[in-house]
Design an enzyme around this catalytic site. Structure first.
Site, PDB file in Angstrom:
ATOM      1  N   TYR A 144     -23.791  58.351  15.774  1.00 54.22           N
ATOM      2  CA  TYR A 144     -24.893  58.403  15.175  1.00 54.22           C
ATOM      3  C   TYR A 144     -26.238  57.520  16.186  1.00 54.22           C
ATOM      4  O   TYR A 144     -25.972  56.633  16.815  1.00 54.22           O
ATOM      5  CB  TYR A 144     -24.505  56.528  13.675  1.00 54.22           C
ATOM      6  CG  TYR A 144     -25.563  56.177  13.062  1.00 54.22           C
ATOM      7  CD1 TYR A 144     -25.607  56.788  11.924  1.00 54.22           C
ATOM      8  CD2 TYR A 144     -25.768  54.542  13.563  1.00 54.22           C
ATOM      9  CE1 TYR A 144     -27.158  55.834  11.471  1.00 54.22           C
ATOM     10  CE2 TYR A 144     -26.173  54.511  12.808  1.00 54.22           C
ATOM     11  CZ  TYR A 144     -27.107  54.706  10.995  1.00 54.22           C
ATOM     12  OH  TYR A 144     -28.053  54.322  10.744  1.00 54.22           O
ATOM     13  N   ASP A 239     -28.019  57.246  24.253  1.00 50.57           N
ATOM     14  CA  ASP A 239     -27.661  55.411  23.018  1.00 50.57           C
ATOM     15  C   ASP A 239     -26.453  54.272  23.579  1.00 50.57           C
ATOM     16  O   ASP A 239     -25.668  54.594  23.238  1.00 50.57           O
ATOM     17  CB  ASP A 239     -27.753  56.451  21.945  1.00 50.57           C
ATOM     18  CG  ASP A 239     -27.558  55.357  20.716  1.00 50.57           C
ATOM     19  OD1 ASP A 239     -27.985  53.985  20.695  1.00 50.57           O
ATOM     20  OD2 ASP A 239     -27.600  55.547  19.653  1.00 50.57           O
ATOM     21  N   LYS A 267     -28.476  46.277  19.130  1.00 51.56           N
ATOM     22  CA  LYS A 267     -27.373  44.507  18.564  1.00 51.56           C
ATOM     23  C   LYS A 267     -27.345  44.062  19.866  1.00 51.56           C
ATOM     24  O   LYS A 267     -28.069  42.892  20.294  1.00 51.56           O
ATOM     25  CB  LYS A 267     -26.277  45.756  18.986  1.00 51.56           C
ATOM     26  CG  LYS A 267     -25.870  46.500  17.603  1.00 51.56           C
ATOM     27  CD  LYS A 267     -24.905  47.869  17.555  1.00 51.56           C
ATOM     28  CE  LYS A 267     -24.989  48.568  16.098  1.00 51.56           C
ATOM     29  NZ  LYS A 267     -24.928  49.665  16.064  1.00 51.56           N
TER      30      LYS A 267
HETATM   31  C1  PLP Z   1     -26.037  50.365  15.285  1.00 51.88           C
HETATM   32  C2  PLP Z   1     -26.546  51.616  15.976  1.00 51.88           C
HETATM   33  C3  PLP Z   1     -27.858  52.253  16.184  1.00 51.88           C
HETATM   34  C4  PLP Z   1     -28.798  52.008  14.917  1.00 51.88           C
HETATM   35  O1  PLP Z   1     -29.385  50.462  15.318  1.00 51.88           O
HETATM   36  P1  PLP Z   1     -30.229  49.545  13.907  1.00 51.88           P
HETATM   37  O2  PLP Z   1     -30.327  48.115  14.646  1.00 51.88           O
HETATM   38  O3  PLP Z   1     -28.871  49.708  12.427  1.00 51.88           O
HETATM   39  O4  PLP Z   1     -31.108  50.853  13.659  1.00 51.88           O
HETATM   40  C5  PLP Z   1     -28.070  53.251  16.935  1.00 51.88           C
HETATM   41  N1  PLP Z   1     -27.186  54.122  17.494  1.00 51.88           N
HETATM   42  C6  PLP Z   1     -25.920  53.612  17.623  1.00 51.88           C
HETATM   43  C7  PLP Z   1     -24.961  54.234  18.761  1.00 51.88           C
HETATM   44  C8  PLP Z   1     -25.539  52.409  17.447  1.00 51.88           C
HETATM   45  O5  PLP Z   1     -23.973  51.888  16.981  1.00 51.88           O
END
Ligand code: PLP
Length: 429
Positions: A144, A239, A267
């Site tokens: 994701y 990511d 995060k």
């Molecule tokens: C949470 C997450 C996102 C998205 O971040 P948001 O602040 O919810 O837009 C993207 N990549 C990873 C790996 C994530 O865990």
């Protein structure tokens, strides 16, 4: 437990908010039942609107690595707010958090702040395309990267070259530029690269996957991707929205010793406020506006409150590096304890863990990619497991595809209580 007020609040919310929530997974659709409305939180605990106390294993989906309402972070935000919340001009604190991040994370020279992980990944891909002059990207099934169009793609059966959108609203045009690969399968990536020679801008992945349960990369996978990228000029985008400032001060790049070309954050870097960021070496970052032609902007990007929270959080981690070892040890303790009681209960399960990320899967086979994660979730045991724990005051993510995030606020007593409840619930599975 009684959830009378939560239930009432949910009914009211549904009238004016789609599904009653501002982010879908909060709605408990995957596990059934109704979401718990939280009134406040402190340290390792959530307190809901009915007065129930819950041990929290989500920690706002990762950011609160030191637990809820951590004093240095709170104080920083409160003090900052008194001076005004946003100016739309540069502020000194933006440079200070950037300097600290560049110091903590290997292999980056510059960092740009945004407001979410979604924005970070979306911007990183635009930058990769602008830098390389190529249009296609490779992403992995089950990873994701936020909800921007390019990432909401699933492979049509057998069609590896052309993706089809799996959310209405994503155009075919966008979908065809996202190639879908299998996590932990280097051969699959090689085939895709071979079939799309000279068209690929970047390979983006969660270097430790956390959005299909916790799935660590198999030995050689990240190194192999690095090699492919070095040989072809494709950029490797990590990511690290989930893993950054969690798997180590320098994220997975540091923990597993593989360098990325662009790194995305979110995060933890916001300390519980809305922050994302992306970073790279000068050669790449200099392509970004206003120095270069790749446009990216944000009215509230780098705003003082978010930066105050983020800076306080990163400072806490930077000055207390033993925290990383401590949360890893707590996670290992939880792993061993759950392993024991689940075995005693005689259920088929596997536990995945790396650092302070852990997930429990039900079923016989190991979970190493999206397909095996889906198969394990289809045993249907997770929902009962989730509700059994919730009923006994343990709050894990309401989906079999989520990771548990261990915070430093969790005590060994909390972990013991959790293991005990896991054992009791396991007897009923
Ligand atoms: C949470 C997450 C996102 C998205 O971040 P948001 O602040 O919810 O837009 C993207 N990549 C990873 C790996 C994530 O865990």
């Amino acid at each position: 437990m009684i959830y009378k007020r939560s239930s009432q609040l949910f009914s009211e919310a549904k009238k004016v908010i789609p599904g009653g929530v501002n982010s879908p997974v909060r709605a408990f659709k995957a596990v059934g039942g109704e979401p718990v409305f939280i009134e406040r939180a402190k340290g390792a605990y959530l307190y809901d609107e009915d007065g129930n106390k819950l041990i929290d294993y989500i920690n706002s989906w990762g950011p609160l690595i030191l637990g809820h309402a951590h004093k240095p972070v709170l104080d920083a935000v409160i003090e900052k707010a008194k001076k005004g919340t946003s100016f739309g001009t540069p502020t000194e604190l933006e440079t200070k958090i950037a300097e600290l991040a560049v110091k903590m994370v290997p292999n980056i020279d510059k960092i740009r702040m945004v407001n979410s992980g979604t924005e970070a990944c979306m911007s990183a891909v635009r930058l990769a395309r602008g830098f390389t002059g190529k249009e296609k990207i490779i992403k992995f099934a089950g990873c994701y990267h936020g909800h921007s169009d390019s990432f909401l793609i699933q492979a049509g059966s057998g069609a590896m070259t052309f993706g089809t959108p799996n959310s209405p609203g994503v155009t075919q045009g966008t979908a065809k530029d996202t190639l879908l690969a299998k996590y932990n399968d280097l051969e699959n990536v090689k085939e895709l690269v071979e079939a799309n020679k000279d068209e690929i801008a970047c390979i983006i992945l969660e270097p430790v996957a956390g959005n299909m349960g916790c799935i660590p990369p198999v030995k050689g996978f990240l190194e192999g991707l690095r090699k492919i990228c070095d040989e072809t000029g494709i950029l490797l985008v990590f990511d690290e929205v989930m893993t950054g400032f969690r798997q180590a001060a320098g994220g997975v790049q540091e923990r597993l010793g593989v360098n990325a070309d662009i790194v995305c954050f979110g995060k933890v870097i916001g300390g519980g406020l809305p922050v994302g960021a992306f970073a790279a070496r000068n050669e790449i970052m200099n392509h970004l506006a206003p120095d270069g032609p790749v446009y990216q902007a944000g009215t509230l990007s780098g705003n003082p409150l978010a930066m105050a929270a983020g800076f306080a959080m990163l400072t806490e981690l930077h000055d207390n590096l033993e925290i990383f070892e401590s949360i890893d040890k707590k996670t290992e303790y939880l792993h061993k304890g759950m392993d024991k009681v689940l075995n005693e209960a005689g259920v088929s399960f596997s536990i995945n863990r790396i650092g302070s990320m852990i997930s429990v899967h039900f079923g016989k086979e190991p979970v190493t990619d999206f397909q095996s994660s889906v198969r394990s979730a289809s045993t249907g045991k997770f929902n009962k497991f989730f509700h059994g724990l919730l009923e006994n005051g343990i709050y894990i993510a309401p989906s079999a595809f989520e990771t548990w995030f261990i915070s430093e606020a969790l005590s060994y007593d909390d972990l013991d209580k959790t293991i005990e409840e896991v054992g009791k619930v396991a007897e009923t599975l």
